[in-house]
Design a protein around this motif. Sequence first.
Motif, PDB file in Angstrom:
ATOM      1  N   THR A 215       0.830  -1.210   0.000  1.00 41.95           N
ATOM      2  CA  THR A 215       0.000   0.000   0.000  1.00 41.95           C
ATOM      3  C   THR A 215       0.862   1.256   0.000  1.00 41.95           C
ATOM      4  O   THR A 215       0.610   2.202  -0.753  1.00 41.95           O
ATOM      5  N   VAL A 216       1.884   1.263   0.853  1.00 47.35           N
ATOM      6  CA  VAL A 216       2.789   2.416   0.917  1.00 47.35           C
ATOM      7  C   VAL A 216       3.473   2.628  -0.430  1.00 47.35           C
ATOM      8  O   VAL A 216       3.575   3.761  -0.922  1.00 47.35           O
ATOM      9  N   ARG A 217       3.939   1.540  -1.047  1.00 47.60           N
ATOM     10  CA  ARG A 217       4.585   1.669  -2.354  1.00 47.60           C
ATOM     11  C   ARG A 217       3.627   2.230  -3.400  1.00 47.60           C
ATOM     12  O   ARG A 217       3.993   3.122  -4.183  1.00 47.60           O
ATOM     13  N   GLU A 218       2.410   1.733  -3.423  1.00 50.64           N
ATOM     14  CA  GLU A 218       1.443   2.196  -4.418  1.00 50.64           C
ATOM     15  C   GLU A 218       1.198   3.696  -4.287  1.00 50.64           C
ATOM     16  O   GLU A 218       1.153   4.425  -5.283  1.00 50.64           O
ATOM     17  N   ILE A 219       1.048   4.177  -3.063  1.00 54.72           N
ATOM     18  CA  ILE A 219       0.758   5.593  -2.844  1.00 54.72           C
ATOM     19  C   ILE A 219       2.008   6.444  -3.034  1.00 54.72           C
ATOM     20  O   ILE A 219       1.954   7.554  -3.574  1.00 54.72           O
ATOM     21  N   ALA A 220       3.153   5.931  -2.615  1.00 51.10           N
ATOM     22  CA  ALA A 220       4.406   6.684  -2.732  1.00 51.10           C
ATOM     23  C   ALA A 220       4.831   6.848  -4.182  1.00 51.10           C
ATOM     24  O   ALA A 220       5.577   7.774  -4.507  1.00 51.10           O
ATOM     25  N   GLY A 221       4.374   5.952  -5.045  1.00 53.02           N
ATOM     26  CA  GLY A 221       4.777   6.014  -6.435  1.00 53.02           C
ATOM     27  C   GLY A 221       6.099   5.306  -6.666  1.00 53.02           C
ATOM     28  O   GLY A 221       6.715   4.776  -5.735  1.00 53.02           O
ATOM     29  N   PRO A 222       6.574   5.300  -7.895  1.00 54.01           N
ATOM     30  CA  PRO A 222       7.751   4.501  -8.248  1.00 54.01           C
ATOM     31  C   PRO A 222       9.090   5.105  -7.844  1.00 54.01           C
ATOM     32  O   PRO A 222      10.104   4.417  -7.910  1.00 54.01           O
ATOM     33  N   ASP A 223       9.115   6.378  -7.435  1.00 52.61           N
ATOM     34  CA  ASP A 223      10.394   7.062  -7.242  1.00 52.61           C
ATOM     35  C   ASP A 223      10.864   7.157  -5.798  1.00 52.61           C
ATOM     36  O   ASP A 223      12.055   7.309  -5.541  1.00 52.61           O
ATOM     37  N   LEU A 224       9.946   7.105  -4.842  1.00 54.08           N
ATOM     38  CA  LEU A 224      10.300   7.363  -3.450  1.00 54.08           C
ATOM     39  C   LEU A 224      10.784   6.083  -2.773  1.00 54.08           C
ATOM     40  O   LEU A 224      10.092   5.060  -2.795  1.00 54.08           O
ATOM     41  N   PRO A 225      11.958   6.094  -2.135  1.00 49.93           N
ATOM     42  CA  PRO A 225      12.428   4.896  -1.431  1.00 49.93           C
ATOM     43  C   PRO A 225      11.521   4.529  -0.258  1.00 49.93           C
ATOM     44  O   PRO A 225      11.042   5.401   0.470  1.00 49.93           O
ATOM     45  N   VAL A 226      11.319   3.228  -0.068  1.00 45.67           N
ATOM     46  CA  VAL A 226      10.561   2.690   1.057  1.00 45.67           C
ATOM     47  C   VAL A 226      11.464   1.714   1.810  1.00 45.67           C
ATOM     48  O   VAL A 226      12.000   0.770   1.228  1.00 45.67           O
ATOM     49  N   LEU A 227      11.658   1.976   3.095  1.00 44.10           N
ATOM     50  CA  LEU A 227      12.435   1.104   3.964  1.00 44.10           C
ATOM     51  C   LEU A 227      11.488   0.336   4.876  1.00 44.10           C
ATOM     52  O   LEU A 227      10.364   0.757   5.126  1.00 44.10           O
ATOM     53  N   VAL A 228      11.960  -0.781   5.390  1.00 36.17           N
ATOM     54  CA  VAL A 228      11.211  -1.559   6.375  1.00 36.17           C
ATOM     55  C   VAL A 228      12.145  -1.869   7.531  1.00 36.17           C
ATOM     56  O   VAL A 228      13.239  -2.410   7.320  1.00 36.17           O
ATOM     57  N   ARG A 229      11.733  -1.507   8.739  1.00 33.73           N
ATOM     58  CA  ARG A 229      12.536  -1.874   9.909  1.00 33.73           C
ATOM     59  C   ARG A 229      11.982  -3.164  10.501  1.00 33.73           C
ATOM     60  O   ARG A 229      10.784  -3.280  10.764  1.00 33.73           O
TER      61      ARG A 229
END
Length: 355
Positions: A215-229
């Motif tokens: 969900t976070v990836r879909e909303i953030a779009g293709p360019d914004l990095p997503v990390l998971v702790r």
Amino acid sequence: MTLLFSPLTLRSRTFRNRLWVSPMCMYSAVEGVPQSWHRTHLAQFASGGAGLIVAEATAVTPEGRISPRDTGLWTDEQRDVWAEIVSDIHARGGMIGIQLAHAGRKASTWWPWAEEQGSVPADQGGWQTVAPSAVPFEGFAPTEALDAAGIDRIVAGFADATRRAVDAGFDALEVHGAHGYLLHQFLSPLSNVRSDEYGGSLQNRARLLLRIVETVREIAGPDLPVLVRLSATDYAEGGFVPEEAAEVGRWAIEHGADLVDVSSGGTIAHPKVQLRPGYQVPFAEIVRAGGRVPTGAVGLITSAAQAEEVLASGAADAVFAGREWLRDPHFALRAAHELGAEVDWPPQYLRARWR
């Protein structure tokens, strides 16, 4: 060129170095709104040369706060104040991410320096907590198991907070799946005894985390990095283990994450942990090798040479530090000086660069 001061690119963002600031709760917000403390606290790390600053665990709903003093991203007012902080960081040449979080059964607690400890009573501003199962954290108030609708509301909360984080201009988003908070509670067999599609097998226990990452990836779009702790171990028999963390890390990358920030602990109240310099680095190495994913390492990393060795050993792709940044907000500038690395210094600080 040192490894520590080589750039790291995740999607559209190139971070100037690999010495990053871990998210650290300040317990100083008012109704979830960051205050002047947060603005000064975070901006100093940008002046100090941090490659990425990750702002503290920020609740996606009011009930997701660890304490009544936690920051949030469930209102536009909170978003707008965060946007000002982001602007401050960018003006100093830094990049900032935010950790999106829900505390689950460890919510509604007193802040660390309060006279009281444990859960905050309802008549003093506390609230009912939720969890994967009705298994309270030791010493805390009873918690309620989430039903399907409640789980959907959690996902919706992360979605709304992600939209606000994107609007505020953050350079990265981190999904908090560690330290015994809600998503870690789902991952751990010690706190998740469900018998539905969110309990039992590792794949089921990881289902909520992966839904949220997607969900976070879909909303953030293709360019914004997503990390998971992730907490790679519960330090307890029958709990979450590093090999499972490697598998979950790989799934998280497949669902849209870019790097796994590897920590440990938080599910049980009194774990037996042998604290030593870099004590969590081996977990990052296990997740990186076993899951074949980029990782960040953390855990009593306090010197330039130590941080450089973490990268040279192949344990991680970036180094997070916490306490050392609190002791020295210019940790990166000092580390560059010690390693002889050529980095840009704020012109106001140039006199300290070589002598």
